[in-house]
Design a protein around this motif. Structure first.
Motif, mmCIF file in Angstrom:
data_model
loop_
_atom_site.group_PDB
_atom_site.id
_atom_site.type_symbol
_atom_site.label_atom_id
_atom_site.label_comp_id
_atom_site.label_asym_id
_atom_site.label_seq_id
_atom_site.Cartn_x
_atom_site.Cartn_y
_atom_site.Cartn_z
ATOM 1 N N ASP A 303 0.834 -1.176 0.208
ATOM 2 C CA ASP A 303 -0.039 0.085 -0.025
ATOM 3 C C ASP A 303 1.008 1.371 -0.021
ATOM 4 O O ASP A 303 0.278 2.325 0.367
ATOM 5 C CB ASP A 303 -1.191 -0.162 1.062
ATOM 6 C CG ASP A 303 -0.321 0.125 2.558
ATOM 7 O OD1 ASP A 303 0.879 0.026 2.516
ATOM 8 O OD2 ASP A 303 -0.889 -0.025 3.498
ATOM 9 N N ASP A 304 2.371 1.190 -0.157
ATOM 10 C CA ASP A 304 2.957 2.375 -0.435
ATOM 11 C C ASP A 304 3.690 2.494 -1.811
ATOM 12 O O ASP A 304 3.903 1.394 -2.365
ATOM 13 C CB ASP A 304 3.915 2.705 0.377
ATOM 14 C CG ASP A 304 5.121 1.885 0.599
ATOM 15 O OD1 ASP A 304 6.182 2.366 -0.130
ATOM 16 O OD2 ASP A 304 5.149 0.670 0.983
ATOM 17 N N LEU A 305 3.549 3.351 -2.580
ATOM 18 C CA LEU A 305 3.712 3.513 -4.120
ATOM 19 C C LEU A 305 5.396 3.006 -4.286
ATOM 20 O O LEU A 305 5.971 2.354 -5.115
ATOM 21 C CB LEU A 305 3.604 4.873 -4.779
ATOM 22 C CG LEU A 305 2.315 5.121 -5.340
ATOM 23 C CD1 LEU A 305 2.121 6.388 -5.701
ATOM 24 C CD2 LEU A 305 1.900 4.120 -6.317
ATOM 25 N N PRO A 306 6.478 3.695 -3.552
ATOM 26 C CA PRO A 306 7.910 3.153 -3.792
ATOM 27 C C PRO A 306 8.191 1.645 -3.799
ATOM 28 O O PRO A 306 8.724 1.112 -4.695
ATOM 29 C CB PRO A 306 8.619 3.978 -2.870
ATOM 30 C CG PRO A 306 7.657 5.199 -2.513
ATOM 31 C CD PRO A 306 6.350 4.701 -2.632
ATOM 32 N N PHE A 313 8.539 -3.579 -10.729
ATOM 33 C CA PHE A 313 9.817 -3.570 -11.682
ATOM 34 C C PHE A 313 10.466 -4.847 -11.591
ATOM 35 O O PHE A 313 10.833 -5.301 -12.598
ATOM 36 C CB PHE A 313 10.505 -2.229 -11.094
ATOM 37 C CG PHE A 313 11.743 -2.442 -12.055
ATOM 38 C CD1 PHE A 313 11.368 -1.688 -13.502
ATOM 39 C CD2 PHE A 313 13.062 -2.675 -11.861
ATOM 40 C CE1 PHE A 313 12.414 -1.484 -14.445
ATOM 41 C CE2 PHE A 313 13.955 -2.876 -12.776
ATOM 42 C CZ PHE A 313 13.843 -1.961 -13.901
ATOM 43 N N LYS A 314 10.481 -5.435 -10.706
ATOM 44 C CA LYS A 314 11.388 -6.751 -10.489
ATOM 45 C C LYS A 314 10.674 -7.882 -11.195
ATOM 46 O O LYS A 314 11.275 -8.508 -11.826
ATOM 47 C CB LYS A 314 11.857 -7.193 -9.068
ATOM 48 C CG LYS A 314 12.636 -6.321 -8.280
ATOM 49 C CD LYS A 314 13.057 -6.727 -6.825
ATOM 50 C CE LYS A 314 13.571 -8.198 -6.779
ATOM 51 N NZ LYS A 314 13.839 -8.539 -5.401
ATOM 52 N N SER A 317 9.828 -6.144 -15.171
ATOM 53 C CA SER A 317 10.895 -5.091 -15.917
ATOM 54 C C SER A 317 10.882 -4.913 -17.458
ATOM 55 O O SER A 317 11.150 -3.833 -17.868
ATOM 56 C CB SER A 317 12.152 -5.707 -15.489
ATOM 57 O OG SER A 317 12.536 -6.888 -15.913
ATOM 58 N N ALA A 318 10.249 -6.003 -18.158
ATOM 59 C CA ALA A 318 10.227 -5.827 -19.604
ATOM 60 C C ALA A 318 8.949 -4.999 -20.020
ATOM 61 O O ALA A 318 8.874 -4.641 -21.071
ATOM 62 C CB ALA A 318 10.049 -7.324 -20.190
ATOM 63 N N ASN A 319 8.172 -4.459 -19.164
ATOM 64 C CA ASN A 319 6.677 -3.812 -19.332
ATOM 65 C C ASN A 319 6.496 -2.643 -18.400
ATOM 66 O O ASN A 319 5.703 -2.858 -17.661
ATOM 67 C CB ASN A 319 5.400 -4.629 -19.550
ATOM 68 C CG ASN A 319 4.460 -3.957 -20.258
ATOM 69 O OD1 ASN A 319 4.399 -2.854 -20.316
ATOM 70 N ND2 ASN A 319 3.471 -4.675 -20.615
ATOM 71 N N ILE A 323 3.728 -0.502 -14.358
ATOM 72 C CA ILE A 323 4.291 0.110 -12.891
ATOM 73 C C ILE A 323 3.240 1.316 -12.637
ATOM 74 O O ILE A 323 3.365 2.323 -13.471
ATOM 75 C CB ILE A 323 5.764 0.176 -12.979
ATOM 76 C CG1 ILE A 323 6.286 -1.160 -13.328
ATOM 77 C CG2 ILE A 323 6.186 0.727 -11.885
ATOM 78 C CD1 ILE A 323 7.910 -1.013 -13.514
ATOM 79 N N PRO A 324 3.010 1.404 -11.546
ATOM 80 C CA PRO A 324 2.306 2.803 -11.019
ATOM 81 C C PRO A 324 3.051 3.949 -11.018
ATOM 82 O O PRO A 324 4.539 3.790 -11.188
ATOM 83 C CB PRO A 324 1.828 2.302 -9.681
ATOM 84 C CG PRO A 324 2.921 1.380 -9.198
ATOM 85 C CD PRO A 324 3.115 0.370 -10.464
ATOM 86 N N PRO A 325 2.691 5.053 -11.211
ATOM 87 C CA PRO A 325 3.441 6.386 -11.257
ATOM 88 C C PRO A 325 4.353 6.652 -9.784
ATOM 89 O O PRO A 325 3.989 5.806 -8.673
ATOM 90 C CB PRO A 325 2.503 7.422 -11.331
ATOM 91 C CG PRO A 325 1.348 6.850 -10.674
ATOM 92 C CD PRO A 325 1.158 5.457 -11.199
#
Length: 361
Positions: A303-306, A313-314, A317-319, A323-325
């Motif tokens: 529930d936190d973006l970072p 991303f892990k 990683s190819a798309n 991934i959220p902003p």
């Protein structure tokens, strides 16, 4: 919004046969549906066809409102539209609009593809429509191109609405006065959102929205099914999840956002309903939780973006579009959605209190 529509109860025979006392029409949608026959040689002929189509919608209504878009050279909506279409958009010729202008060889696309021609056409239609209604002693409101024309006043007044979307609920409110029933002819999602959001301030026992031969939507029934809390948050969630002036989230459909909006916790709904008030830390944190909920999967639920961005991303990683902003990007997006939410929430005002877009993302 489609998801909400499908949740509604089918209109019963009483509703479908109801003859509204007030009818409000989105004028440019009527124009865009018009078929230009060989008999239409001038703009005066085109207006005659427009009146025929308008009369078929008005039927026996006692109170009539017709809302036109306003075409400005410099506006947030126009700039966004040009940005999305890119520099390769074909530039169509501007045409003067008068009773005798020869349009025999022009298609409707050529007429409606130039912003200045549409502005001139709107001015021309509004003038002709006013004369037509006054000759027949109609009780009417005509709004568009920065003007509001009323049957009970000789002189028009100024309005700063850019779209018919906001002028439609404004016209309903202007006619108002405890009218029993109203029918809005429009197929625009924004109009649906505005009618639901402002329904409690519009003094009508029955309020329907309809276009062409489709079933009418019972706005009051939608409000009951949504509940007061969700109804107040509808403008916030619609502007935040993508509209004409606010980019949508990549790979996330409107229906998915609406599903989460219908089922998310009360703190998030409260933050959405507060738009366009100040973006406090608490409001931002709740919106962040909503974004994380929509982007989370069964494998990744944070529930936190970072942290969510890192995990996704892990995994993908190819798309990167999935991934959220970042928090910074989300803040700017939230600011932009606040501009549109402010416009929609001020829809019942003739002169809206607008803000400088340069200060909001």
């Amino acid at each position: 919004i489609d998801h909400v529509n499908r949740k509604r109860v089918k209109n019963n025979k009483e509703n479908s046969s109801c003859k509204p006392g007030t009818v409000v029409i989105d004028a440019m949608q009527v124009v865009q549906k018009m078929k230009k026959s060989d008999n239409i040689l001038t703009f005066n002929d085109l207006f005659s066809q427009f009146i025929t189509d308008i009369e078929s919608l008005i039927a026996s209504a006692k109170y009539i409102a017709v809302a036109f878009d306003t075409y400005q050279d410099k506006s947030l909506k126009n700039a966004t539209r040009m940005y999305r279409k890119g520099k390769l958009e074909k530039v169509y010729k501007e045409y003067s609009v008068s009773d005798i202008t020869d349009i025999k060889k022009l298609t409707m696309k050529e007429i409606l593809s130039n912003e200045r021609t549409k502005r001139n056409l709107t001015t021309y239609f509004m003038y002709k429509l006013e004369m037509y209604f006054r000759e027949r002693r109609k009780y009417f409101v005509i709004a568009g191109n920065g003007q509001t024309i009323r049957s009970w006043h000789n002189n028009p007044s100024f309005n700063n609405h850019e779209e018919a979307d906001t002028l439609i609920p404004y016209c309903l409110h202007e006619i108002g006065g405890n009218r029993k029933s109203a029918l809005v002819y429009s197929n625009d999602t924004d109009v649906f959102v505005l009618l639901v959001s402002h329904a409690s301030s519009l003094d009508y026992e029955q309020l329907f929205m309809k276009w062409s031969n489709h079933d009418s939507i019972d706005i009051k029934q939608i409000c009951e099914k949504l509940g007061e809390t969700h109804r107040k948050a509808l403008i916030g969630v619609h502007s935040f999840t993508g509209c004409d002036t606010v980019e949508k989230f990549s790979d996330k459909s409107k229906e998915k956002w609406i599903n989460f909006y219908l089922n998310c916790d009360s703190d998030i709904i409260k933050s959405l309903s507060q738009m366009p008030s100040e973006i406090t830390e608490n409001v931002f944190n709740n919106i962040e939780k909503l974004v994380c909920s929509v982007y989370s999967t069964q494998e990744v639920c944070i529930d936190d973006l970072p942290s969510l961005r890192y995990k996704m991303f892990k995994k993908n990683s190819a798309n990167n579009e999935r991934i959220p902003p970042t928090k910074g990007a989300l803040l700017q997006h939230l600011k932009r959605s606040h501009i549109q939410a402010r416009i929609w929430k001020n829809a019942l005002m003739e002169v809206m209190d607008l803000v400088n877009p340069l200060d909001y993302g």
